[in-house]
Enzyme design. Structure first.
Site, short mmCIF file in Angstrom:
data_model
loop_
_atom_site.label_atom_id
_atom_site.label_comp_id
_atom_site.label_asym_id
_atom_site.label_seq_id
_atom_site.Cartn_x
_atom_site.Cartn_y
_atom_site.Cartn_z
N ARG A 15 0.82 -1.20 0.00
CA ARG A 15 0.00 0.00 0.00
C ARG A 15 0.86 1.26 0.00
NH1 ARG A 15 -3.65 -1.40 5.16
NH2 ARG A 15 -1.69 -2.42 5.72
N LYS A 74 2.14 2.17 7.42
CA LYS A 74 2.46 1.30 8.55
C LYS A 74 3.32 2.02 9.60
CE LYS A 74 1.21 -2.21 9.00
NZ LYS A 74 -0.07 -2.64 9.60
N TYR A 93 -0.65 4.58 10.50
CA TYR A 93 -1.06 3.59 11.50
C TYR A 93 0.15 3.36 12.39
CZ TYR A 93 -5.23 2.30 8.74
OH TYR A 93 -6.43 2.30 8.09
N HIS A 95 0.12 2.12 15.97
CA HIS A 95 0.03 0.93 16.85
C HIS A 95 1.12 0.94 17.92
CE1 HIS A 95 -3.02 -0.69 14.22
NE2 HIS A 95 -2.21 -0.66 13.19
N GLU A 117 -5.50 4.81 13.46
CA GLU A 117 -6.41 3.87 14.12
C GLU A 117 -7.08 4.44 15.36
OE1 GLU A 117 -2.29 2.95 15.92
OE2 GLU A 117 -3.13 3.59 13.98
N ASP A 268 -4.88 -9.44 17.32
CA ASP A 268 -4.23 -9.00 18.55
C ASP A 268 -3.59 -10.21 19.21
OD1 ASP A 268 -5.08 -6.22 18.53
OD2 ASP A 268 -7.09 -7.00 18.89
#
Length: 371
Positions: A15, A74, A93, A95, A117, A268
């Site tokens: 992506r 990412k 994103y 995380h 997110e 997860d």
């Protein structure tokens, strides 16, 4: 402002954060866009496509050095840490709760960062997750369709309604975008589809669009029934990182019938599915107690062009707020965007990460009053 569109370096990540149409809009707002050479190739966009849209094509170092705002897909990898500093903005994103070393970098560098997110809308949904969740759900079903084939390690069962054969049962945990995405394709193939959720209102709304799905309240009795009868269990429930319980425990796998499969789209580790561990497109499946697990954490990358377009459509309005107004003013004016802020000037503003990693937390609402 100078926006830098980077080429993703995560394995099997195809992506790109901005497609050429995105670049056109950013440039129309008076900003400069640097695109790393080759950034869009995995999604079908050439450097010349970006140049025609008004971007400057540059090598890796030039983009990182010149950009004020890093526009990515990412999380950061260690080789990217060196580019973070107090004058930069990261929008991707992130995380952070799952990556302590990345969190260390964000805080030590004093970079400003917003995580896709974690940006909610006024209804408590997450609009920058929605397009990827739908694709991940659909991709999760397609993965089950693939790996249930005997030539791919499965029992040789076609997930479709075939005359003379018992109809497969597909169960989705969660009636969110992932579950609905799964159900749309699974129903289209004629499977018996069930969705478990604790929110009756959400299921009643989904039922308007999915009349052939069985919507069930998520309780232990219904879960055990589905574990015994399903050919595929798909999990779409994001699990809080500080929770120690699970929906499906390892001991529950013995309830599943031979050849059954778990697809954990939410992915997860040790989360809703106790036996989940991240896998990759190169090595996507593993078995626990005879049950196949598919736990790829970037399913949408397999559909990179569709994913890139839908992600760029969702993120662009927020990026333009930061670019047009500047980071501080954008955070002050839009509390929903502010809720997605991971950190600012060495302060961790994402409570979930603070809890998970036992770090000091700063309330973003209070921070904007004094910065």
């Amino acid at each position: 402002m100078i926006i830098g569109v980077l080429k993703e370096i995560k394995p099997n990540e195809y992506r790109v954060a901005a497609v050429p149409a995105t670049v056109t809009e950013i440039v129309r707002h008076g900003h400069t866009v640097y695109v790393e050479s080759g950034a869009g190739l995995g999604s079908g966009y050439s450097d010349s496509d970006y140049q025609a849209a008004g971007a400057i094509i540059a090598d890796t170092d030039t983009v990182w050095e010149n950009a004020d705002l890093f526009y990515k897909v990412k999380e950061l990898f260690p080789q990217e840490f060196k580019w973070m500093n107090k004058d930069k903005i990261l929008f991707t994103y992130i995380h952070s709760n799952a990556h302590p070393a990345e969190t260390d970098c964000l805080l030590d560098s004093h970079v400003s960062a917003v995580a896709y997110e974690d940006v909610p809308d006024k209804n408590g949904h997450f609009p920058l997750l929605r397009p990827m969740s739908e694709l991940a759900g659909k991709g999760g079903f397609l993965a089950a369709l693939h790996y249930m084939q005997s030539v791919n390690g499965g029992p040789g069962k076609l997930l479709a309604n075939v005359a003379g054969v018992e109809c497969p049962v597909i169960t989705c945990l969660g009636c969110g975008n992932i579950g609905v995405g799964v159900a749309e394709l699974a129903c289209g193939f004629g499977n018996e589809v069930r969705i478990l959720d604790v929110n009756m209102d959400v299921m009643l709304e989904a039922k308007k669009h999915l009349p052939d799905v069985s919507f069930m309240i998520s309780n232990r009795a219904n879960l055990e029934k589905c574990l015994r009868e399903s050919d595929v269990i798909v999990n779409g429930i994001q699990w809080a990182k500080d929770r120690k319980d699970h929906i499906i425990y390892r001991e529950d796998l013995k309830l599943m019938k031979p050849g059954a499969m778990i697809v954990d789209v939410a992915c997860d580790e040790n989360g809703a599915i106790e036996t989940c561990r991240d896998t990759t497109h190169d090595d996507p499946i593993y078995f626990v107690d005879g049950v196949m697990h598919y736990c790829v954490d970037n399913i949408p990358s397999a559909f990179s062009q569709t994913a890139s377009v839908t992600l760029a459509n969702a993120t662009l309005p927020y990026l333009l707020q930061m670019a047009d107004k500047g980071f501080k003013k954008a955070m002050e004016d839009n509390r929903l965007l502010r809720l997605g802020m991971t950190c600012y000037d060495g302060k961790l503003t994402l409570k979930e990460t603070a809890l998970k990693q036992n770090r000091e937390w700063t309330d973003a609402d209070e921070l904007v009053k004094v910065w």
